[in-house]
Design a protein around this motif. Sequence first.
Motif, PDB file in Angstrom:
ATOM      1  N   THR A   1      50.703 -31.225 -34.502  1.00  0.00           N
ATOM      2  CA  THR A   1      51.774 -31.669 -33.734  1.00  0.00           C
ATOM      3  C   THR A   1      51.753 -31.416 -32.188  1.00  0.00           C
ATOM      4  O   THR A   1      52.010 -32.032 -31.406  1.00  0.00           O
TER       5      THR A   1
ATOM      6  N   VAL B   1      48.924 -33.440 -30.447  1.00  0.00           N
ATOM      7  CA  VAL B   1      49.619 -34.770 -30.196  1.00  0.00           C
ATOM      8  C   VAL B   1      50.639 -34.684 -29.123  1.00  0.00           C
ATOM      9  O   VAL B   1      50.697 -35.582 -28.376  1.00  0.00           O
TER      10      VAL B   1
ATOM     11  N   VAL C   1      50.263 -36.911 -25.684  1.00  0.00           N
ATOM     12  CA  VAL C   1      51.091 -37.778 -25.173  1.00  0.00           C
ATOM     13  C   VAL C   1      51.727 -37.474 -24.011  1.00  0.00           C
ATOM     14  O   VAL C   1      51.800 -38.428 -23.085  1.00  0.00           O
TER      15      VAL C   1
ATOM     16  N   GLY D   1      47.403 -38.633 -34.196  1.00  0.00           N
ATOM     17  CA  GLY D   1      48.088 -38.815 -35.350  1.00  0.00           C
ATOM     18  C   GLY D   1      47.866 -39.822 -36.456  1.00  0.00           C
ATOM     19  O   GLY D   1      46.980 -40.496 -36.578  1.00  0.00           O
ATOM     20  N   GLU D   2      49.060 -40.069 -37.463  1.00  0.00           N
ATOM     21  CA  GLU D   2      48.873 -40.982 -38.312  1.00  0.00           C
ATOM     22  C   GLU D   2      49.373 -42.157 -37.980  1.00  0.00           C
ATOM     23  O   GLU D   2      49.750 -42.389 -36.838  1.00  0.00           O
TER      24      GLU D   2
ATOM     25  N   ASP E   1      52.849 -42.418 -36.279  1.00  0.00           N
ATOM     26  CA  ASP E   1      52.715 -41.941 -34.909  1.00  0.00           C
ATOM     27  C   ASP E   1      52.548 -42.886 -33.814  1.00  0.00           C
ATOM     28  O   ASP E   1      53.081 -42.711 -32.686  1.00  0.00           O
TER      29      ASP E   1
ATOM     30  N   GLU F   1      55.211 -45.354 -33.224  1.00  0.00           N
ATOM     31  CA  GLU F   1      56.288 -44.879 -32.167  1.00  0.00           C
ATOM     32  C   GLU F   1      55.672 -44.727 -30.827  1.00  0.00           C
ATOM     33  O   GLU F   1      56.489 -45.201 -30.110  1.00  0.00           O
ATOM     34  N   GLN F   2      54.594 -44.360 -30.583  1.00  0.00           N
ATOM     35  CA  GLN F   2      54.176 -44.288 -29.239  1.00  0.00           C
ATOM     36  C   GLN F   2      53.987 -45.623 -28.566  1.00  0.00           C
ATOM     37  O   GLN F   2      54.083 -45.911 -27.332  1.00  0.00           O
TER      38      GLN F   2
END
Length: 336
Positions: A5, A8, A12, A67-68, A71, A74-75
Amino acid sequence: MTIRTAIVAGTVATMTLGLSAAHADTWRYAFEEALEEVQGKFAQKFKAEVEANSDHTIQLFPYGTLGESADIMEQAQAGILQFVDQSPGFTGSLIPEAQVFFVPYLLPGDTEQLNSFFRNSVALNEMFPELYAAQGLELLTMFPEGEVAMTTKKPVHSPEDLDEVKFRVMTNPLLVESYKAFGATPTPLPWGEVYGALQTNIIQGQENPTSFIESTKLYEVTDVIIYAGHNNFTTALMANKDFYDALPEADQQVIENATDAAFEYILAYQKDLESVALEAIKKAKPEMEVIVLTEEERAPFKAAAGTVEETFIEMTGDSGKKILEQMKADLAAAAE
């Protein structure tokens, strides 16, 4: 916060700063597979076309770098990513109607019919974009990735053979219902956990195109590959809608042209991909059993598909019913 996390989150944050500085001249594109798998090949062609026809550059993020699947979606919605490639298998929780691609035996097995459907479908090209737009996404295209095969630890010739088999599915409500109807115990898992779960017998089966089974070595932790003809894996390229709508018309045209070029490239690229992958699996693991279900053996699976279709309509209401009806009309047109 876990190490993953933190990594990532740090990535981000760095990307967000870069976006402000570059004024979107560097566009970021994440996808769910490795660089040399189908989505990666599509992404590389898209990148080449954009960079050859504009001053922009495309930065590619293969599976796992951000991420998965949840993720990267969402980004993309947040505008951190400009482009994302994601299967309706994951998008289905966000856009329920996208689960239509998991109604078994809806898509044809014939490649030419399938390609014609993806090129010309009213449902895909006119109806779905509105649904994606409501979630802050510009749907650029959908494309097939190959016939879905099951891999298991024991032979499967009927739904009874799947009884008590814990079968990995994507985190998609309708796919869960599909494998319940097929007689299995569906077990939603993120992709990153699948190999280990098969290896430790937490699950005993999964489904994917043959080329993906070969490239990810899933055959190492299963013993049988089964072709039931029940589906073809579908994926979708999307852009963040605010980003896309703010672009000059010339840049939108560059993106549209790059999408069209990548679409046609990937259809041609896949021509013999699955058969070559199956031969590679058999060479790597000669004892791997290959089962192609007969029409008689497929009959009970096809009968179960009716239940899944009814469930899809219950889940999505009138909107889903209209999508399904239009897709059937589009598929009939492709068959002609």
